[in-house]
Design a protein around this motif. Structure first.
Motif, PDB file in Angstrom:
ATOM      1  N   SER A  45     -27.706  47.818 -21.018  1.00  0.00           N
ATOM      2  CA  SER A  45     -29.009  47.253 -20.688  1.00  0.00           C
ATOM      3  C   SER A  45     -30.111  48.308 -20.626  1.00  0.00           C
ATOM      4  O   SER A  45     -31.287  47.973 -20.780  1.00  0.00           O
ATOM      5  N   MET A  46     -29.760  49.569 -20.399  1.00  0.00           N
ATOM      6  CA  MET A  46     -30.741  50.656 -20.424  1.00  0.00           C
ATOM      7  C   MET A  46     -30.090  51.916 -20.977  1.00  0.00           C
ATOM      8  O   MET A  46     -28.879  52.131 -20.829  1.00  0.00           O
ATOM      9  N   TYR A  47     -30.939  52.742 -21.578  1.00  0.00           N
ATOM     10  CA  TYR A  47     -30.518  54.030 -22.139  1.00  0.00           C
ATOM     11  C   TYR A  47     -31.679  54.987 -21.936  1.00  0.00           C
ATOM     12  O   TYR A  47     -32.835  54.654 -22.263  1.00  0.00           O
ATOM     13  N   GLY A  48     -31.406  56.146 -21.377  1.00  0.00           N
ATOM     14  CA  GLY A  48     -32.463  57.126 -21.151  1.00  0.00           C
ATOM     15  C   GLY A  48     -32.129  58.469 -21.755  1.00  0.00           C
ATOM     16  O   GLY A  48     -31.089  59.048 -21.438  1.00  0.00           O
ATOM     17  N   GLU A  49     -32.972  58.948 -22.658  1.00  0.00           N
ATOM     18  CA  GLU A  49     -32.851  60.295 -23.218  1.00  0.00           C
ATOM     19  C   GLU A  49     -34.181  60.979 -22.948  1.00  0.00           C
ATOM     20  O   GLU A  49     -35.106  60.927 -23.739  1.00  0.00           O
ATOM     21  N   GLY A  50     -34.275  61.580 -21.759  1.00  0.00           N
ATOM     22  CA  GLY A  50     -35.558  62.090 -21.294  1.00  0.00           C
ATOM     23  C   GLY A  50     -35.650  63.596 -21.326  1.00  0.00           C
ATOM     24  O   GLY A  50     -34.893  64.287 -22.007  1.00  0.00           O
ATOM     25  N   ASP A 165     -36.013  61.291 -26.735  1.00  0.00           N
ATOM     26  CA  ASP A 165     -37.236  61.398 -25.931  1.00  0.00           C
ATOM     27  C   ASP A 165     -37.833  60.037 -25.602  1.00  0.00           C
ATOM     28  O   ASP A 165     -39.063  59.880 -25.569  1.00  0.00           O
ATOM     29  N   HIS A 166     -37.001  59.033 -25.356  1.00  0.00           N
ATOM     30  CA  HIS A 166     -37.480  57.711 -24.958  1.00  0.00           C
ATOM     31  C   HIS A 166     -36.489  57.076 -23.979  1.00  0.00           C
ATOM     32  O   HIS A 166     -35.335  57.491 -23.876  1.00  0.00           O
ATOM     33  N   THR A 167     -36.969  56.041 -23.310  1.00  0.00           N
ATOM     34  CA  THR A 167     -36.104  55.135 -22.565  1.00  0.00           C
ATOM     35  C   THR A 167     -36.056  53.817 -23.320  1.00  0.00           C
ATOM     36  O   THR A 167     -37.095  53.315 -23.775  1.00  0.00           O
TER      37      THR A 167
END
Length: 591
Positions: A45-50, A165-167
């Motif tokens: 449901s979510m993925y973060g590559e920050g 570089d997005h969520t």
């Protein structure tokens, strides 16, 4: 929330014997639950590559039932590999309507507060595929196993390399996992299963998710909450996405009302970005709400808001004060600095400046600086930028181009021994230095190769000479002892020096003798204790091996070219060969 609505549905079914007015009453409650359905299985449901290590995954259970996690696992496939790099077998029970959050162990505390566990499956970098498996069968995916996008990430919803570089937030309309990444990613906002948020965005949503829903939603995708903009910023676009609600001036479900910094409410009849102009330094807050065609709030209200910051500059007098600053803050150096090296590459500018006491690297990937107006040893006054660090080296990312303030300045390199520099590299970082009486290990090259590392050594120590400037590329690698001038650098705690061109490589004034051209010492590194020594004259010779401490640990005499047998601890040594009153030296690696 999911359980409450399911209970209402169940209660409606049990009340069919009630009188008609009661049926109508419960029927209205039943219809209100139609906005939510049930997912077929777990899915991402979510993925973060920050920024930094701010990486996470969220798995949602919208099935309506508690799920045994022991039959599920998450796998990471890095760099286009088809073999699993990291794998996490899940455990426990995931309640209906709940999520399971996996985070990088070094993520921001906000992420860790929402995490159920930390694991190396979050060691992804945007171009790595992730698979959710059930009973060892793929169930849901992010990316494609066996592929590595050259851009650094896969496109999602029409956003280029959005997995970097997005969520990513799964849209609330999604009810099922899928192993078809193309269908999941989509080609534009409408066809994608994901909303694409700015880097480090959506953290406030981490830990909960509404899926398989037809209820209206409103989500600000950019900027991220508390995002900091350059002090030079005067305009910001607020981007958002609306689902299950048609925004229109007429013929739709309603429109958007928004405010900026608590000001007068503004009506908006489309989903184009809100373009804010005339912004000043400080914190700004934008609030959005979906309203019906009469301007009334929906029930329940559908809102979102974001706050962002336009930073201000802190003035410092010199580079010493700048280097003592706070990473991520913006600074203006009021004193003059001198340009000592620099080059514009295809996608960025890398340059070095220093003053009387310190230096710093300038890294410009946004074409802020026009390098054509500068020459080496020009002075620059009023330099402004953001202080950052990369792999141990402090950098200034410029925000303005002040132009040269003077020219023809003189910078004398600080002369140091290799050991002095290695032991005190922070004192010389990004400054022009000269390391005396050293030699270069050509690593089987005869000419310098760009972006290649070469060992630079003397009898006591070794550091890295790295070729980062094209003026040195293709030039012959000297075999004699040298005094090497260049910019002092660091990479992950390892000392480096960056010569600017071949003029920075001078014959050593304090000679480590290398008077035997063609001296060969092999194999090197030594793995079995046997070393062959060969010279063109093939005459009697004395051989010494010297430890880093300077102590001679081996000595022998050969009648001609031949071999020696040694038994020494693994490490770096110098081997000295004396033949016909001539001395040659080379580095010797023992493994």
């Amino acid at each position: 929330m999911m359980k409450i609505k399911l209970e209402i549905i169940h209660s409606v079914k049990l009340k069919k014997i009630f009188v008609m007015k009661h049926i109508y009453f419960f029927l209205s409650l039943f219809l209100s639950t139609l906005a939510y359905g049930q997912a077929t299985d777990l899915y991402f449901s979510m993925y973060g590559e920050g920024s930094s290590n701010n990486k996470f995954l969220e798995i949602y259970n919208g099935t309506g039932s508690d799920m045994d996690l022991s039959i599920y696992k998450v796998e990471l496939y890095t760099n286009g590999d088809t073999t699993v790099t990291h794998s996490l077998s899940l455990s426990g029970t995931l309640p209906a309507g709940d999520v399971y959050v996996i985070a990088h162990a070094s993520a921001d505390q906000t992420i860790l507060n929402a995490a159920d566990t930390t694991h190396t499956v979050c060691y992804f970098n945007g171009d790595d595929a992730i698979v959710l498996k059930k009973n060892d069968n793929p169930l849901d995916v992010i990316g494609v196993v066996g592929e590595r996008p050259s851009s650094g990430g896969w496109d999602v919803a029409g956003v280029a390399h959005a997995t970097k570089d997005h969520t990513l937030v799964r849209k609330p309309t999604v009810c099922s996992p899928t192993t078809d990444w193309s269908a999941s990613a989509g080609t534009d906002e409408n066809s994608s299963q994901w909303n694409v948020l700015a880097r480090d965005g959506g953290w406030d949503q981490l830990g909960s998710h509404n899926g398989c829903s037809n209820a209206p939603t409103l989500l600000i995708t950019s900027p991220s909450n508390n995002q900091v903009f350059s002090p030079e910023t005067t305009a910001v676009d607020v981007e958002f996405q609306v689902t299950n609600f048609t925004v229109a001036q007429s013929g739709g479900d309603g429109y958007i009302v928004y405010t900026v910094d608590g000001g007068t409410p503004q009506d908006k009849y489309n989903t184009d970005p809100i373009h804010l102009t005339g912004l000043t330094q400080g914190t700004h807050t934008v609030e959005l709400e979906l309203v019906d065609n009469n301007g009334h709030s929906l029930n329940p209200a559908v809102t979102d808001e974001v706050s962002f910051i336009i930073a201000s500059y802190t003035q410092v007098a010199n580079l010493t004060d700048l280097r003592a600053g706070t990473l991520g803050d913006y600074y203006e150096i009021t004193g003059e600095v001198i340009l000592t090296a620099g080059e514009k590459f295809s996608s960025y500018l890398k340059a070095f400046v220093q003053d009387a006491n310190a230096g710093i690297m300038i890294y410009d990937r946004h074409d802020v600086i026009d390098p054509t107006q500068y020459s080496i040893y020009d002075g620059i006054t009023g330099l402004k930028g953001k202080l950052t660090e990369y792999r141990g080296t402090l950098e200034l990312i410029p925000t303005v181009d002040p132009g040269p303030s003077s020219s023809g300045n003189t910078v004398t390199p600080q002369t140091v021994t290799l050991s002095d520099y290695k032991n005190n590299r922070e004192d010389y970082e990004s400054e022009l230095i000269k390391i005396v009486s050293v030699q270069i290990d050509p690593d089987n090259d005869t000419q310098f190769q760009l972006n290649h590392n070469y060992d630079l050594y003397d009898a006591n120590d070794t550091i890295v000479l790295r070729v980062i400037f094209t003026a040195l590329e293709g030039k012959t690698i000297p075999t004699d002892a040298l005094d090497v001038t260049g910019i002092g650098g660091e990479y992950r705690g390892n000392s480096q020096i960056y010569p600017r061109d071949e003029n920075d490589l001078e014959q050593a004034q304090s000679i480590i003798k290398n008077e035997i051209p063609g001296l060969r010492v092999y194999p090197n590194p030594v793995t079995n204790g046997v070393v062959f020594i060969q010279t063109p004259d093939n005459e009697a010779k004395k051989v010494e091996i010297i430890a880093i401490s300077g102590k001679t640990v081996y000595s022998a005499t050969l009648d001609a070219n031949g071999k020696i047998r040694i038994s020494l601890e693994p490490g770096v040594y110098m081997i000295k060969v004396i033949e016909r009153n001539k001395t040659g030296m080379a580095k010797l690696l023992i493994r």
